[in-house]
Each structure stands twice: as structure tokens, then as C-alpha cells.
Design a protein around this motif. Structure first.
Motif, PDB file in Angstrom:
ATOM      1  N   HIS A  32       0.832  -1.214   0.000  1.00 33.88           N
ATOM      2  CA  HIS A  32       0.000   0.000   0.000  1.00 33.88           C
ATOM      3  C   HIS A  32       0.859   1.254   0.000  1.00 33.88           C
ATOM      4  O   HIS A  32       0.568   2.235  -0.690  1.00 33.88           O
ATOM      5  CB  HIS A  32      -0.929  -0.015   1.215  1.00 33.88           C
ATOM      6  N   ILE A  35       2.349   1.658  -3.537  1.00 31.54           N
ATOM      7  CA  ILE A  35       1.350   2.164  -4.483  1.00 31.54           C
ATOM      8  C   ILE A  35       1.087   3.642  -4.234  1.00 31.54           C
ATOM      9  O   ILE A  35       0.975   4.455  -5.157  1.00 31.54           O
ATOM     10  CB  ILE A  35       0.045   1.345  -4.367  1.00 31.54           C
ATOM     11  N   GLY A  36       1.022   4.000  -2.968  1.00 32.27           N
ATOM     12  CA  GLY A  36       0.798   5.403  -2.635  1.00 32.27           C
ATOM     13  C   GLY A  36       1.914   6.307  -3.131  1.00 32.27           C
ATOM     14  O   GLY A  36       1.665   7.396  -3.654  1.00 32.27           O
ATOM     15  N   VAL A  39       1.580   6.759  -6.880  1.00 31.46           N
ATOM     16  CA  VAL A  39       0.497   7.693  -7.203  1.00 31.46           C
ATOM     17  C   VAL A  39       0.952   9.126  -6.984  1.00 31.46           C
ATOM     18  O   VAL A  39       0.696  10.026  -7.803  1.00 31.46           O
ATOM     19  CB  VAL A  39      -0.752   7.369  -6.367  1.00 31.46           C
ATOM     20  N   VAL A  42       3.398  10.092  -9.842  1.00 26.96           N
ATOM     21  CA  VAL A  42       2.683  10.359 -11.095  1.00 26.96           C
ATOM     22  C   VAL A  42       1.960  11.693 -11.028  1.00 26.96           C
ATOM     23  O   VAL A  42       1.940  12.476 -11.983  1.00 26.96           O
ATOM     24  CB  VAL A  42       1.707   9.202 -11.411  1.00 26.96           C
ATOM     25  N   GLY A  43       1.364  11.969  -9.879  1.00 29.91           N
ATOM     26  CA  GLY A  43       0.670  13.245  -9.726  1.00 29.91           C
ATOM     27  C   GLY A  43       1.599  14.426  -9.872  1.00 29.91           C
ATOM     28  O   GLY A  43       1.253  15.433 -10.499  1.00 29.91           O
TER      29      GLY A  43
END
Length: 503
Positions: A32, A35-36, A39, A42-43
Motif C-alpha cells: 500500500h 502504491i501510494g 500515485v 505520477v501526480g
């Protein structure tokens, strides 16, 4: 506690063993977190990529009105200036009420009104450069006019006049001394191209006092770089052809042409629909350069007065002004637009033509011209012209170069592999430059002025012998059966299942 989540030491019975196995819950938490982090990364990338667009939006839309934006001196070129009635011809520089005519005529050869044409600046080239350009073009099957500007004959290198005069009997059109380096009418040398500004000599005239002739006027425009000035000379030439003609604008000093190409003007494969007025523009390699990264922004900030222009087009692909083609109507309109950009900006420096060329496309000047029905923008390596400078050396790019034959290739897009018709910037590749210099020397050594010149594709008889290094053989064989040389034969293409064909 379930044994499933016990330490490994419990299973082994070694209570002094301190190594523990990560539990499934801990592994899930790690996943988790990973993945965070992805993210978040990418942001951040997305936010960075739209930063410039956000600046543009702020610059444009926080103002009270578009009228205010137009009046803002920092943004004055965001709305292109197109005069009422359209862009005037360059010959109206003295005003629409002054009776100015184009009076310059070729010194060798003559224009064929209904033919296709290739325009190039040839001032200062050596004999072998002319021979490679002209005869490689003829070898592709091009039978239209080849129109060149050159030095005056008394200044030409040895052998150049004889070759040009010979070729002028079969479609070569020569303008001597149209480009002058200064007011003393000196010629321009290639080592001066980047630093010397030029005048165009003898383009226009006004009626003489008796109205029976024309008095030639001095170039009414301020001296500018050769790269900028040539478009006005090309415009004069473009008026010599019909609306159905197809015209290519190209550099002569670093271009040659290849046979067996997929596309090329004047060989029945490109621009076949002459009912439409199409303009073809070519990109530089978008993976190597963008407008934001091109050195000195291709003079965009110089020509158009500040950085605001770059806010809008910083991430666009670079379009090269060195290779453009299309129908006569489209080319004539394009050339008018290029000259008008000089008149509007007075940017006469070296590479200002890059700024003009990209501006009139990206800011909609060309799309607003009635004479242009459609603009086709080609990715580098597609279409009739392949500018290879940013890809050199090609020996490292197997998709663009056949090492066995030395042919430069277009990019394959599912329709097979084809030779590029025009290879531009070949001198940037040392190996290819060496090869083509050798071909040019061979062609020059084989000149025979006792034979009549021809517009047919007969000039590269030695091409396969000296360039194609591998012997070509037919290796395909039938899957079933065999050919019988002594028997008659029927050939056919058959497709479908056996049941459908009743075989």
C-alpha cells in the motif's frame, strides 16, 4: 495465535534464532505504501507537465477582455496580423498604387508553365554538388523544371557554367547574380551565409518614361539573411507556374535524391489529386528537439518580441523551413506569408526564417489563407523528404538506413520499407557524406557533353555498381509444385479457403 503467522523460528524449534519472517499484514502495508508513493510521483509529473499551460491560461484569461490582450505590447503577435483582403504580394512593398512588375528573367533555360518544379539556392556550390543534386533528382523520374540561383558565370567555379548550360537544354532554369552580398553587388560565399545580409538584385521594375520598357529598381527591402531573402525570390519563381503544378522548396547544398522511393513530387505518386491545393510541411525529429529546446528558440523570441509566444507553443514540434512542397497555389500563398512576416517583424537575422515558418503554421496564418485547402504535417522520416541531421550517424539507426545498400529509408508504418525520395542534411553524417561525395565524383567524371541531355532517369547507371554493396538475388520458391521452364504458364492471385474456391 495461528501458526500461519508465527515466526519461522517456532517452526524450526530454534528459540534462540532472532530472524523473523514478515507477516502477510506487514507485506500488505508495504504494498500500500509503494502504491501510494507511485500515485504521488505520477501526480507530481502531471502537475509539472501542465505548469506551462497553467501559466498561459493565467496570462490570457485573467485579463478583462481580448481587446486588452491584443493591445498588450507583450502579446501583440498572439493575434496574427492579416491585412484586409489578404496578404499582399511582395511586389507591393512600395504600395498598392505603385505599378511594380517582376522583371527578372532566367539567364539559362526557360520555365515550362505546366510542369512541376524544384526551387533551390545554388550560389557558391562546386561542380560535383550541382551534378549530384541535378542528376540524382533526374534519376528518380522527375521530369519537371529544376530552378536554381547561382553566382554570375564569371564567378562560377571551374566547370560549373558548362554543366549548367548543358542541363539548361533539358529543364534546368538558372538565375545568375540575383543574390548580392552588399550594395557593391558582390557575391555571397557559403562561409558568409550566417553572418552576411543580402539584397535581391533585379527582381522588380517600374514602367519607364516612354512606357515601352521597365526601369529596374533597387531592392526596396532592407538587407536580410539569405535564409530570409530566398523566400521572396522563390515567390517570383512560383508565379511562373500553373495552379496545377507541384513545387518543392529545398536546400541544394545538402540534399540528394534516391530512386525506388515511395513518394516524391513529379513521379506520379505524391500530390496526385491536383484538384486540391495542399501544402506539405516537415517536422524535425520530435524525440530529439522541441521548440522549447531548439537553440535560441529559432529566433521566435527575437522575431515576435518576447517570451509570450513561447508560452503557447513551447512544447510543439519544430517545423523546418528548409523543405516544403505542395501545389503551386499553396506554395505561392505560403511564400507570400513568409515575406509578410519579414515585413511585419523586420527580423532579418540568420534563422529568422525558422521563426516565421513555425509562427505562420501554429498561429493559424496559413489556415486562414483561401489558397490553401489543406496542410499536411509530416513526422520526420515520413513523406517525400527525410531530414536526417538529428539522427546522424545513421549507421546506428537501423530503421532509417540500409547498411548494405547505403539507402536512407523512411520510417516503416505497416506499409513496407521504402527509400526516402529526398535526403536532406546528408552532410551531417560523415559516412554518408563520404559515400555521396564519391558518387558525385563518379558522376562528374562521367560527364559527356557530346551526348544530348535527357530528362529521363538514365543518369545513375553507375549507382548500383558503386553504391549497392550487396548482390541482389531472388530467393523465393513455391511452397507446392515447381516451375517448368519449357512450358506455358498462367499467373493469378488466389485467396480464400479451399471450400470457397472449390479446389
Amino acid at each position: 495465535m495461528s501458526s500461519r503467522f508465527r515466526p519461522i523460528s517456532t517452526f524450526r524449534g530454534n528459540h534462540n534464532h532472532t530472524t523473523m519472517v514478515t507477516t502477510y499484514e506487514e507485506r500488505a502495508r508495504c504494498r500500500h505504501w509503494a502504491i501510494g508513493l507511485v500515485v504521488v510521483f505520477v501526480g507530481l509529473v502531471i502537475l509539472c507537465s501542465i505548469y506551462q499551460d497553467t501559466k498561459v491560461a493565467t496570462e490570457m484569461y485573467v485579463r478583462s477582455s481580448l481587446a486588452q490582450t491584443q493591445l498588450d505590447t507583450r502579446l501583440q503577435h498572439l493575434i496574427p496580423k492579416i491585412p484586409p483582403g489578404g496578404i499582399p504580394p511582395p511586389s507591393e512593398i512600395l504600395g498598392p498604387n505603385v505599378n511594380v512588375s517582376t522583371v527578372i528573367e532566367p539567364s539559362m533555360g526557360s520555365h515550362k508553365y505546366d510542369r512541376d518544379a524544384v526551387f533551390a539556392i545554388g550560389d557558391g556550390l562546386e561542380l560535383k554538388d550541382y551534378v549530384l543534386f541535378v542528376r540524382s533528382l533526374r534519376n528518380t523520374g522527375f521530369d519537371g523544371d529544376i530552378v536554381l540561383s547561382t553566382w554570375p558565370r564569371e564567378e562560377m567555379p571551374e566547370g560549373v557554367f558548362d554543366f549548367l548550360n548543358y542541363e539548361s537544354q533539358a529543364g534546368l532554369v538558372v538565375y545568375e547574380g540575383a543574390i548580392r552580398a552588399d550594395s557593391q553587388e558582390q557575391i555571397i560565399h557559403h562561409d558568409q551565409v550566417n553572418s552576411t545580409k543580402v539584397w535581391l538584385h533585379g527582381l522588380y521594375g517600374i514602367p519607364s518614361a516612354d512606357n515601352n520598357n521597365f526601369d529596374v529598381i533597387i531592392d526596396p527591402r532592407v538587407a536580410r539573411s539569405l535564409g530570409v531573402a530566398r523566400f521572396e525570390l522563390f515567390w517570383v519563381w512560383s508565379k511562373k507556374y500553373s495552379s496545377k503544378s507541384r513545387i518543392l522548396l529545398i536546400d541544394a547544398k545538402d540534399t540528394y535524391f534516391q530512386p525506388f522511393a515511395e513518394s516524391g513530387i513529379g513521379i506520379g505518386r505524391y500530390c496526385q489529386d491536383n484538384s486540391q491545393s495542399i501544402l506539405h510541411l516537415y517536422e524535425e525529429n520530435k524525440n530529439k528537439i522541441k521548440l522549447a529546446t531548439i537553440p535560441d528558440r529559432a529566433k521566435l523570441k527575437v522575431a515576435y518580441n518576447g517570451k509570450s509566444i513561447m508560452l503557447f507553443i513551447h512544447n510543439e514540434n519544430v517545423l523546418t523551413p528548409a523543405s516544403t512542397h505542395g501545389s503551386q497555389k499553396a506554395i505561392e500563398a505560403y511564400l507570400r506569408a513568409m515575406v509578410q512576416q519579414y515585413d511585419d517583424t523586420r527580423c532579418g537575422k540568420y534563422q529568422c526564417e525558422w521563426a516565421f515558418h513555425n509562427y505562420i503554421y501554429y498561429f493559424g496564418v496559413l489556415s486562414k489563407m483561401d489558397e490553401i485547402d489543406y496542410i499536411e504535417r509530416h513526422m520526420q522520416g515520413l513523406g517525400a523528404i527525410n531530414s536526417i541531421g538529428l539522427d546522424a550517424p545513421l549507421s546506428n539507426v537501423t530503421s532509417l538506413f540500409d547498411n548494405q545498400t547505403s539507402f536512407v529509408l523512411n520510417r516503416a508504418l505497416g506499409n513496407g520499407i521504402f527509400n526516402s525520395w529526398a535526403v536532406h542534411q546528408y552532410d551531417r553524417d560523415p559516412d554518408l557524406h563520404y559515400t555521396m561525395d564519391g558518387i558525385a565524383e563518379i558522376l562528374t567524371g562521367n560527364l559527356n557533353y557530346n551526348e544530348p541531355p535527357s530528362q529521363d532517369a538514365v543518369y545513375f547507371k553507375d549507382f548500383e555498381k558503386h553504391v549497392l554493396k550487396a548482390e541482389t538475388k531472388i530467393i523465393t520458391e513455391p511452397y507446392m509444385g515447381k516451375h517448368r521452364p519449357g512450358e506455358h504458364a498462367v499467373f493469378s492471385i488466389v485467396s480464400g479457403s479451399f471450400a470457397e474456391l472449390a479446389l
